[in-house]
Design a protein around this motif. Sequence first.
Motif, PDB file in Angstrom:
ATOM      1  N   MET A   1       0.844  -1.188   0.000  1.00 15.59           N
ATOM      2  CA  MET A   1       0.000   0.000   0.000  1.00 15.59           C
ATOM      3  C   MET A   1       0.888   1.249   0.000  1.00 15.59           C
ATOM      4  N   GLU A   2       0.783   2.033  -1.052  1.00  9.77           N
ATOM      5  CA  GLU A   2       1.493   3.310  -1.117  1.00  9.77           C
ATOM      6  C   GLU A   2       0.471   4.388  -1.449  1.00  9.77           C
ATOM      7  N   LEU A   3       0.562   5.514  -0.745  1.00 12.51           N
ATOM      8  CA  LEU A   3      -0.407   6.597  -0.960  1.00 12.51           C
ATOM      9  C   LEU A   3       0.325   7.907  -1.201  1.00 12.51           C
ATOM     10  N   SER A   4      -0.286   8.746  -2.007  1.00  5.24           N
ATOM     11  CA  SER A   4       0.232  10.099  -2.176  1.00  5.24           C
ATOM     12  C   SER A   4      -0.860  11.084  -1.832  1.00  5.24           C
ATOM     13  N   PRO A  57      -1.774  -4.477   4.163  1.00  4.25           N
ATOM     14  CA  PRO A  57      -2.299  -4.838   5.483  1.00  4.25           C
ATOM     15  C   PRO A  57      -2.996  -6.193   5.442  1.00  4.25           C
ATOM     16  N   SER A  58      -2.785  -7.003   6.468  1.00  2.00           N
ATOM     17  CA  SER A  58      -3.545  -8.254   6.543  1.00  2.00           C
ATOM     18  C   SER A  58      -4.193  -8.331   7.921  1.00  2.00           C
ATOM     19  N   PRO A  59      -5.403  -8.916   7.997  1.00  5.09           N
ATOM     20  CA  PRO A  59      -6.181  -8.889   9.233  1.00  5.09           C
ATOM     21  C   PRO A  59      -5.407  -9.357  10.460  1.00  5.09           C
ATOM     22  N   GLY A  60      -5.555  -8.562  11.531  1.00  9.00           N
ATOM     23  CA  GLY A  60      -4.985  -8.954  12.819  1.00  9.00           C
ATOM     24  C   GLY A  60      -3.539  -8.551  13.034  1.00  9.00           C
ATOM     25  N   SER A  74      11.980  12.823   2.839  1.00  7.09           N
ATOM     26  CA  SER A  74      12.448  12.689   4.228  1.00  7.09           C
ATOM     27  C   SER A  74      11.333  12.165   5.136  1.00  7.09           C
ATOM     28  N   LEU A  75      11.743  11.358   6.122  1.00  6.30           N
ATOM     29  CA  LEU A  75      10.778  10.737   7.039  1.00  6.30           C
ATOM     30  C   LEU A  75      10.338  11.756   8.079  1.00  6.30           C
ATOM     31  N   ILE A  76       9.014  11.980   8.196  1.00 11.46           N
ATOM     32  CA  ILE A  76       8.521  12.922   9.217  1.00 11.46           C
ATOM     33  C   ILE A  76       7.622  12.223  10.240  1.00 11.46           C
ATOM     34  N   GLY A  77       7.299  10.947   9.997  1.00  8.04           N
ATOM     35  CA  GLY A  77       6.439  10.252  10.946  1.00  8.04           C
ATOM     36  C   GLY A  77       6.102   8.871  10.452  1.00  8.04           C
ATOM     37  N   ASP A  78       5.201   8.212  11.182  1.00  5.86           N
ATOM     38  CA  ASP A  78       4.759   6.882  10.745  1.00  5.86           C
ATOM     39  C   ASP A  78       3.312   6.657  11.139  1.00  5.86           C
ATOM     40  N   LEU A  79       2.698   5.741  10.420  1.00  2.57           N
ATOM     41  CA  LEU A  79       1.267   5.468  10.561  1.00  2.57           C
ATOM     42  C   LEU A  79       1.083   3.951  10.658  1.00  2.57           C
ATOM     43  N   GLY A  80       0.372   3.494  11.689  1.00  3.19           N
ATOM     44  CA  GLY A  80       0.089   2.066  11.826  1.00  3.19           C
ATOM     45  C   GLY A  80      -1.388   1.799  11.583  1.00  3.19           C
ATOM     46  N   VAL A  81      -1.684   0.717  10.870  1.00  2.00           N
ATOM     47  CA  VAL A  81      -3.072   0.345  10.578  1.00  2.00           C
ATOM     48  C   VAL A  81      -3.246  -1.131  10.891  1.00  2.00           C
ATOM     49  N   CYS A  82      -4.343  -1.464  11.556  1.00  2.41           N
ATOM     50  CA  CYS A  82      -4.640  -2.878  11.822  1.00  2.41           C
ATOM     51  C   CYS A  82      -6.062  -3.170  11.347  1.00  2.41           C
ATOM     52  N   LEU A  83      -6.177  -4.039  10.365  1.00  2.00           N
ATOM     53  CA  LEU A  83      -7.497  -4.420   9.843  1.00  2.00           C
ATOM     54  C   LEU A  83      -8.024  -5.597  10.651  1.00  2.00           C
ATOM     55  N   SER A  84      -9.344  -5.702  10.745  1.00  2.00           N
ATOM     56  CA  SER A  84      -9.912  -6.914  11.328  1.00  2.00           C
ATOM     57  C   SER A  84     -10.616  -7.682  10.212  1.00  2.00           C
ATOM     58  N   ALA A  85     -10.817  -8.969  10.440  1.00  2.00           N
ATOM     59  CA  ALA A  85     -11.361  -9.828   9.379  1.00  2.00           C
ATOM     60  C   ALA A  85     -12.774  -9.410   8.993  1.00  2.00           C
ATOM     61  N   LEU A 116      -8.899   3.361   2.842  1.00  2.00           N
ATOM     62  CA  LEU A 116      -9.632   2.340   3.607  1.00  2.00           C
ATOM     63  C   LEU A 116     -11.080   2.237   3.154  1.00  2.00           C
ATOM     64  N   PHE A 117     -11.746   3.378   3.035  1.00  2.00           N
ATOM     65  CA  PHE A 117     -13.168   3.352   2.676  1.00  2.00           C
ATOM     66  C   PHE A 117     -13.371   3.177   1.178  1.00  2.00           C
ATOM     67  N   GLY A 118     -12.333   3.459   0.398  1.00  2.00           N
ATOM     68  CA  GLY A 118     -12.425   3.302  -1.057  1.00  2.00           C
ATOM     69  C   GLY A 118     -11.968   1.912  -1.466  1.00  2.00           C
ATOM     70  N   ARG A 119     -10.716   1.803  -1.834  1.00  2.00           N
ATOM     71  CA  ARG A 119     -10.198   0.563  -2.413  1.00  2.00           C
ATOM     72  C   ARG A 119     -10.351  -0.640  -1.475  1.00  2.00           C
ATOM     73  N   LEU A 120     -10.159  -0.441  -0.161  1.00  2.00           N
ATOM     74  CA  LEU A 120     -10.181  -1.587   0.761  1.00  2.00           C
ATOM     75  C   LEU A 120     -11.577  -1.883   1.327  1.00  2.00           C
ATOM     76  N   ASP A 121     -12.551  -1.025   0.997  1.00  2.00           N
ATOM     77  CA  ASP A 121     -13.950  -1.274   1.347  1.00  2.00           C
ATOM     78  C   ASP A 121     -14.173  -1.545   2.838  1.00  2.00           C
ATOM     79  N   VAL A 122     -13.462  -0.802   3.684  1.00  2.00           N
ATOM     80  CA  VAL A 122     -13.616  -0.960   5.132  1.00  2.00           C
ATOM     81  C   VAL A 122     -14.933  -0.308   5.574  1.00  2.00           C
ATOM     82  N   HIS A 123     -15.586  -0.914   6.555  1.00  2.00           N
ATOM     83  CA  HIS A 123     -16.893  -0.418   7.020  1.00  2.00           C
ATOM     84  C   HIS A 123     -16.764   0.644   8.121  1.00  2.00           C
TER      85      HIS A 123
END
Length: 188
Positions: A1-4, A57-60, A74-85, A116-123
């Motif tokens: 997953m890469e985003l701009s 991302p993979s569930p869990g 340059s690195l200015i931060g980081d983002l963590g994402v955890c999907l559930s099944a 998340l709400f677009g391509r990954l269809d998260v609810h």
Amino acid sequence: MELSTERLRLDALKESDAPALFGYRADPEVSRYQGWRPETLGEVECFIRNQSARSAPSPGEWFQRAIRLAEDGSLIGDLGVCLSADGQAEFGITLAPAAQGRGYARETLHGLFGELFGRLDVHRVHASVDPRNAASMALLKTVGMRQEAHFRESLQFRGEWVDDVIFALLAREWRELHGRGAGFAASR
Ligand SMILES: CC(C)(COP(=O)(O)OP(=O)(O)OC[C@H]1O[C@@H](n2cnc3c(N)ncnc32)[C@H](O)[C@@H]1OP(=O)(O)O)[C@@H](O)C(=O)NCCC(=O)NCCS
């Protein structure tokens, strides 16, 4: 997953990011309300190596992305994402002090929600925050999340009982706020 987004790029953490990541993650101010405060550079190198095997991302499992300035990488931060099944997602975001207060966190979450709400269809997306973390509380409100719960002294954290506030946003609420596909600049 890469985003701009307009000013940022979200992509994989690299070995060469370790000193910068250690620099802000080990800062007691930055990690005041966060579970992870690395004590050595080696700990951060190990974290990046473990993440490098993951491209999506993979569930869990927590999936960590670098937040970079688009102009120079340059690195200015980081983002963590955890999907559930069952189609939900939790996230956590951290910015280096020099990058805070410039709208980068808001821009990152806008890009993330689009994905998340677009391509990954998260609810539903949610986040957990210590209510004393004023910057984080403000950020979650400003991106349109609703406060759903405030649990009193429900977590043991570094030797004390602390409150836990839950913010959430549904896919349909995001679309109502921004229109279908909003914030989704580019991804692959
Ligand atoms: C939480 C964090 C990412 C927010 O970053 P940021 O740089 O403040 O975010 P932004 O610049 O995008 O600002 C978002 C909003 O919060 C507001 N804000 C920022 N700090 C604030 C503060 N201390 N009090 C009130 N509002 C604040 C900004 O004005 C902005 O509001 P606006 O969109 O209405 O103008 C950053 O403070 C951080 O990395 N903290 C340490 C790690 C952490 O605790 N992460 C939270 C885990 S979920």
